[in-house]
Each structure stands twice: as C-alpha cells, then as structure tokens.
Design a protein around this motif. Structure first.
Motif, PDB file in Angstrom:
ATOM      1  N   ASP A   1       0.822  -1.208   0.000  1.00 15.34           N
ATOM      2  CA  ASP A   1       0.000   0.000   0.000  1.00 15.34           C
ATOM      3  C   ASP A   1       0.857   1.260   0.000  1.00 15.34           C
ATOM      4  N   THR A   2       1.946   1.218   0.753  1.00 10.31           N
ATOM      5  CA  THR A   2       2.794   2.400   0.885  1.00 10.31           C
ATOM      6  C   THR A   2       3.497   2.775  -0.417  1.00 10.31           C
ATOM      7  N   GLU A   3       3.625   1.857  -1.353  1.00 11.31           N
ATOM      8  CA  GLU A   3       4.214   2.191  -2.642  1.00 11.31           C
ATOM      9  C   GLU A   3       3.153   2.559  -3.669  1.00 11.31           C
ATOM     10  N   VAL A   4       1.952   1.993  -3.546  1.00 13.32           N
ATOM     11  CA  VAL A   4       0.914   2.198  -4.549  1.00 13.32           C
ATOM     12  C   VAL A   4       0.140   3.499  -4.336  1.00 13.32           C
ATOM     13  N   ILE A   5      -0.255   3.794  -3.132  1.00 15.30           N
ATOM     14  CA  ILE A   5      -1.138   4.939  -2.877  1.00 15.30           C
ATOM     15  C   ILE A   5      -0.530   6.267  -3.339  1.00 15.30           C
ATOM     16  N   PRO A   6       0.731   6.573  -3.018  1.00 15.23           N
ATOM     17  CA  PRO A   6       1.286   7.844  -3.513  1.00 15.23           C
ATOM     18  C   PRO A   6       1.362   7.915  -5.041  1.00 15.23           C
ATOM     19  N   LEU A   7       1.679   6.787  -5.680  1.00 10.73           N
ATOM     20  CA  LEU A   7       1.770   6.766  -7.138  1.00 10.73           C
ATOM     21  C   LEU A   7       0.385   6.898  -7.772  1.00 10.73           C
ATOM     22  N   LEU A   8      -0.595   6.248  -7.191  1.00  7.67           N
ATOM     23  CA  LEU A   8      -1.960   6.328  -7.707  1.00  7.67           C
ATOM     24  C   LEU A   8      -2.470   7.764  -7.656  1.00  7.67           C
ATOM     25  N   ALA A   9      -2.129   8.479  -6.596  1.00  7.33           N
ATOM     26  CA  ALA A   9      -2.527   9.886  -6.482  1.00  7.33           C
ATOM     27  C   ALA A   9      -1.899  10.713  -7.598  1.00  7.33           C
ATOM     28  N   GLN A  10      -0.657  10.409  -7.962  1.00  3.68           N
ATOM     29  CA  GLN A  10       0.012  11.131  -9.044  1.00  3.68           C
ATOM     30  C   GLN A  10      -0.619  10.816 -10.397  1.00  3.68           C
ATOM     31  N   VAL A  11      -0.994   9.557 -10.597  1.00  6.18           N
ATOM     32  CA  VAL A  11      -1.592   9.149 -11.866  1.00  6.18           C
ATOM     33  C   VAL A  11      -2.947   9.811 -12.065  1.00  6.18           C
ATOM     34  N   GLU A  12      -3.702   9.961 -11.007  1.00  6.54           N
ATOM     35  CA  GLU A  12      -5.044  10.551 -11.096  1.00  6.54           C
ATOM     36  C   GLU A  12      -5.014  11.957 -11.688  1.00  6.54           C
ATOM     37  N   SER A  13      -3.918  12.679 -11.503  1.00  5.41           N
ATOM     38  CA  SER A  13      -3.846  14.062 -11.973  1.00  5.41           C
ATOM     39  C   SER A  13      -3.243  14.195 -13.368  1.00  5.41           C
ATOM     40  N   GLN A  14      -2.962  13.080 -14.036  1.00  3.97           N
ATOM     41  CA  GLN A  14      -2.321  13.135 -15.350  1.00  3.97           C
ATOM     42  C   GLN A  14      -3.316  13.339 -16.477  1.00  3.97           C
ATOM     43  N   ASP A  15      -2.808  13.808 -17.599  1.00  4.38           N
ATOM     44  CA  ASP A  15      -3.558  14.035 -18.822  1.00  4.38           C
ATOM     45  C   ASP A  15      -4.020  12.700 -19.403  1.00  4.38           C
ATOM     46  N   THR A  16      -5.270  12.653 -19.890  1.00  6.97           N
ATOM     47  CA  THR A  16      -5.789  11.427 -20.498  1.00  6.97           C
ATOM     48  C   THR A  16      -6.247  11.661 -21.935  1.00  6.97           C
ATOM     49  N   SER A  17      -5.549  12.523 -22.657  1.00  7.63           N
ATOM     50  CA  SER A  17      -5.890  12.771 -24.055  1.00  7.63           C
ATOM     51  C   SER A  17      -5.603  11.517 -24.885  1.00  7.63           C
ATOM     52  N   LEU A  18      -6.180  11.468 -26.070  1.00  6.55           N
ATOM     53  CA  LEU A  18      -5.982  10.311 -26.945  1.00  6.55           C
ATOM     54  C   LEU A  18      -4.511  10.113 -27.283  1.00  6.55           C
ATOM     55  N   GLU A  19      -3.780  11.192 -27.469  1.00  2.30           N
ATOM     56  CA  GLU A  19      -2.352  11.094 -27.784  1.00  2.30           C
ATOM     57  C   GLU A  19      -1.580  10.476 -26.615  1.00  2.30           C
ATOM     58  N   VAL A  20      -1.891  10.884 -25.407  1.00  6.68           N
ATOM     59  CA  VAL A  20      -1.220  10.352 -24.219  1.00  6.68           C
ATOM     60  C   VAL A  20      -1.562   8.874 -24.033  1.00  6.68           C
ATOM     61  N   ILE A  21      -2.806   8.506 -24.277  1.00  6.63           N
ATOM     62  CA  ILE A  21      -3.228   7.110 -24.161  1.00  6.63           C
ATOM     63  C   ILE A  21      -2.487   6.239 -25.183  1.00  6.63           C
ATOM     64  N   GLU A  22      -2.323   6.741 -26.401  1.00  4.10           N
ATOM     65  CA  GLU A  22      -1.613   5.985 -27.441  1.00  4.10           C
ATOM     66  C   GLU A  22      -0.144   5.781 -27.065  1.00  4.10           C
ATOM     67  N   ILE A  23       0.482   6.802 -26.522  1.00  3.55           N
ATOM     68  CA  ILE A  23       1.870   6.680 -26.070  1.00  3.55           C
ATOM     69  C   ILE A  23       1.968   5.661 -24.935  1.00  3.55           C
ATOM     70  N   ALA A  24       1.000   5.679 -24.017  1.00  3.65           N
ATOM     71  CA  ALA A  24       0.975   4.724 -22.904  1.00  3.65           C
ATOM     72  C   ALA A  24       0.859   3.298 -23.427  1.00  3.65           C
ATOM     73  N   LYS A  25       0.025   3.094 -24.434  1.00  3.48           N
ATOM     74  CA  LYS A  25      -0.122   1.760 -25.036  1.00  3.48           C
ATOM     75  C   LYS A  25       1.203   1.282 -25.623  1.00  3.48           C
ATOM     76  N   GLN A  26       1.901   2.174 -26.308  1.00  4.07           N
ATOM     77  CA  GLN A  26       3.181   1.814 -26.912  1.00  4.07           C
ATOM     78  C   GLN A  26       4.218   1.469 -25.841  1.00  4.07           C
ATOM     79  N   GLN A  27       4.258   2.265 -24.773  1.00  8.10           N
ATOM     80  CA  GLN A  27       5.217   2.023 -23.690  1.00  8.10           C
ATOM     81  C   GLN A  27       4.926   0.687 -23.009  1.00  8.10           C
ATOM     82  N   LEU A  28       3.644   0.410 -22.749  1.00  8.65           N
ATOM     83  CA  LEU A  28       3.273  -0.864 -22.128  1.00  8.65           C
ATOM     84  C   LEU A  28       3.633  -2.020 -23.050  1.00  8.65           C
TER      85      LEU A  28
END
Length: 126
Positions: free
Chosen positions: A83-110
């Motif tokens: 929990d101590t590693e996930v919760i702070p990171l999850l809070a950071q992810v919640e504030s990130q951009d979710t545009s189609l371009e960002v989602i496509e880059i995320a797919k490529q990185q994954l």
C-alpha cells in the motif's frame, strides 16, 4: 507459486523488470495454467543510478496505463504490491492528462515493456 497463489481479485500486484515496475489489479487467477489475468494501472520507470526504494514516491517517469489492454501473464512474475508504494503513485496518476495522444503513447510504452518481459522470460511462458 505457493506464495503468489494467495493473490485475490482486486489485489494490486507488481511486475518488476529492470528499472520498470508495472502495477496491476488482479482480475482472476488461472491456477491450472499458472497464469494471472491482470488489468494494468500504471508503469513506473525508475532511474538506473538511484536505489529503487528511494524512488518509490517520485519515479523518473509515471505512465498511466489504465486504458490499455488486460494481460494474462505467469503468476510467478508478480509480487504483491505494498500500500505504501501504490497509494502515492496512484494519487500522481489521477492528476495526469488522459488525451488520446497520451493514451496511445501509454499503449506503446506498455507494449514495449511486456514484450521485453516476455523476451527475457520465455521459459516461464511455456
């Protein structure tokens, strides 16, 4: 496998490879095939020069991969996430951009990450 067989649906697990940590939510275990069906949440890329435990709250790069595809990977590649590693990171992810371009880059990185994991662990996929 005995340690990982205790995973349960909705549990957060981590797949570590080199300096990358992929955090996922367990959907289901396929114990007959030693596989874990997971939904990726975020991919943390850590610096190669700083010890990982110093970077868990502030990774070099944090990629939101929640809108990518589910994975079916060997159970023994995952570990329970704390929990101590996930919760702070999850809070950071919640504030990130979710545009189609960002989602496509995320797919490529994954895709690059899971391909690398597969190539380096082909013996665990048979």
């Amino acid at each position: 496998m005995a340690e990982n067989a205790s995973f349960s649906p909705q549990q957060i697990v981590c797949l570590e490879h080199h300096h990358h940590h992929l955090y996922c939510e367990v959907i289901q275990l396929v114990e007959s095939r030693n596989l874990c069906w997971v939904r990726p949440l975020f991919l943390a890329v850590l610096s190669k020069t700083v010890p990982a435990y110093h970077q868990l709250l502030t990774p070099k790069l944090l990629i939101d991969v929640r809108l990518t595809s589910d994975l079916l990977y060997p159970i023994n590649l995952f570990r329970p996430a704390l929990d101590t590693e996930v919760i702070p990171l999850l809070a950071q992810v919640e504030s990130q951009d979710t545009s189609l371009e960002v989602i496509e880059i995320a797919k490529q990185q994954l895709h690059r990450f899971i391909t690398q994991v597969w190539q380096d662990n082909t013996n665990k996929f048979s």
